[in-house]
Design a protein around this motif. Structure first.
Motif, PDB file in Angstrom:
ATOM      1  N   CYS A  96       0.746  -1.207  -0.016  1.00  0.00           N
ATOM      2  CA  CYS A  96      -0.145   0.066   0.128  1.00  0.00           C
ATOM      3  C   CYS A  96       0.908   1.323   0.093  1.00  0.00           C
ATOM      4  O   CYS A  96       0.255   2.416   0.258  1.00  0.00           O
ATOM      5  CB  CYS A  96      -0.973   0.082   1.203  1.00  0.00           C
ATOM      6  SG  CYS A  96      -2.156  -1.195   1.052  1.00  0.00           S
ATOM      7  N   ARG A 112      -5.344   2.825   3.327  1.00  0.00           N
ATOM      8  CA  ARG A 112      -5.432   1.688   2.564  1.00  0.00           C
ATOM      9  C   ARG A 112      -5.266   0.355   3.140  1.00  0.00           C
ATOM     10  O   ARG A 112      -5.832  -0.623   2.961  1.00  0.00           O
ATOM     11  CB  ARG A 112      -4.770   1.650   1.217  1.00  0.00           C
ATOM     12  CG  ARG A 112      -5.136   2.863   0.216  1.00  0.00           C
ATOM     13  CD  ARG A 112      -4.367   3.182  -0.937  1.00  0.00           C
ATOM     14  NE  ARG A 112      -4.090   2.017  -1.621  1.00  0.00           N
ATOM     15  CZ  ARG A 112      -2.695   1.846  -2.227  1.00  0.00           C
ATOM     16  NH1 ARG A 112      -2.011   3.063  -2.479  1.00  0.00           N
ATOM     17  NH2 ARG A 112      -2.498   0.644  -3.012  1.00  0.00           N
ATOM     18  N   GLU A 146      -7.274  -3.050   3.802  1.00  0.00           N
ATOM     19  CA  GLU A 146      -6.826  -4.342   3.083  1.00  0.00           C
ATOM     20  C   GLU A 146      -6.753  -5.518   3.975  1.00  0.00           C
ATOM     21  O   GLU A 146      -6.901  -6.671   3.470  1.00  0.00           O
ATOM     22  CB  GLU A 146      -5.823  -3.949   2.240  1.00  0.00           C
ATOM     23  CG  GLU A 146      -5.258  -5.183   1.038  1.00  0.00           C
ATOM     24  CD  GLU A 146      -4.175  -4.875   0.117  1.00  0.00           C
ATOM     25  OE1 GLU A 146      -3.149  -5.595   0.050  1.00  0.00           O
ATOM     26  OE2 GLU A 146      -4.222  -3.752  -0.259  1.00  0.00           O
TER      27      GLU A 146
END
Length: 94
Positions: free
Chosen positions: A65, A71, A75
């Motif tokens: 990322c 993010r 994830e």
């Protein structure tokens, strides 16, 4: 018909219902021909138990990322950015 995105709401719904009645021959309504409905939204992701994530997994996702924590926590399947923050601290990465 419930997932159809209506543009004129009541008028469009009334028209679709009449089309469904005309196209149906049994006691159940069938979807009118030509009705395009958007696909069903994907189910919400299952949350990951942060205790099951290894240090290597966290490091790998952060690298993928680009170090962007916003993010990375998504994830990893965590519930919030705070969970990632605590996880980083526990693994000595903060």
């Amino acid at each position: 018909m419930t997932r159809h995105e209506y543009t004129t709401e009541a008028r469009e719904l009334r028209e679709l219902l009449w089309r469904a009645v005309a196209a149906s021959s049994a006691s159940h309504l069938i979807t009118p021909p030509g009705l395009v409905t958007p696909p069903a939204p994907p189910p919400p992701p299952a949350h990951t138990d942060p205790r099951k994530l290894s240090r290597d997994q966290v490091v790998h996702v952060l690298a993928r990322c680009g170090g962007v924590r916003e993010r990375a926590w998504r994830e990893l399947g965590l519930r919030s950015r705070d969970q990632l923050k605590r996880l980083l601290k526990r693994h000595g990465l903060a």
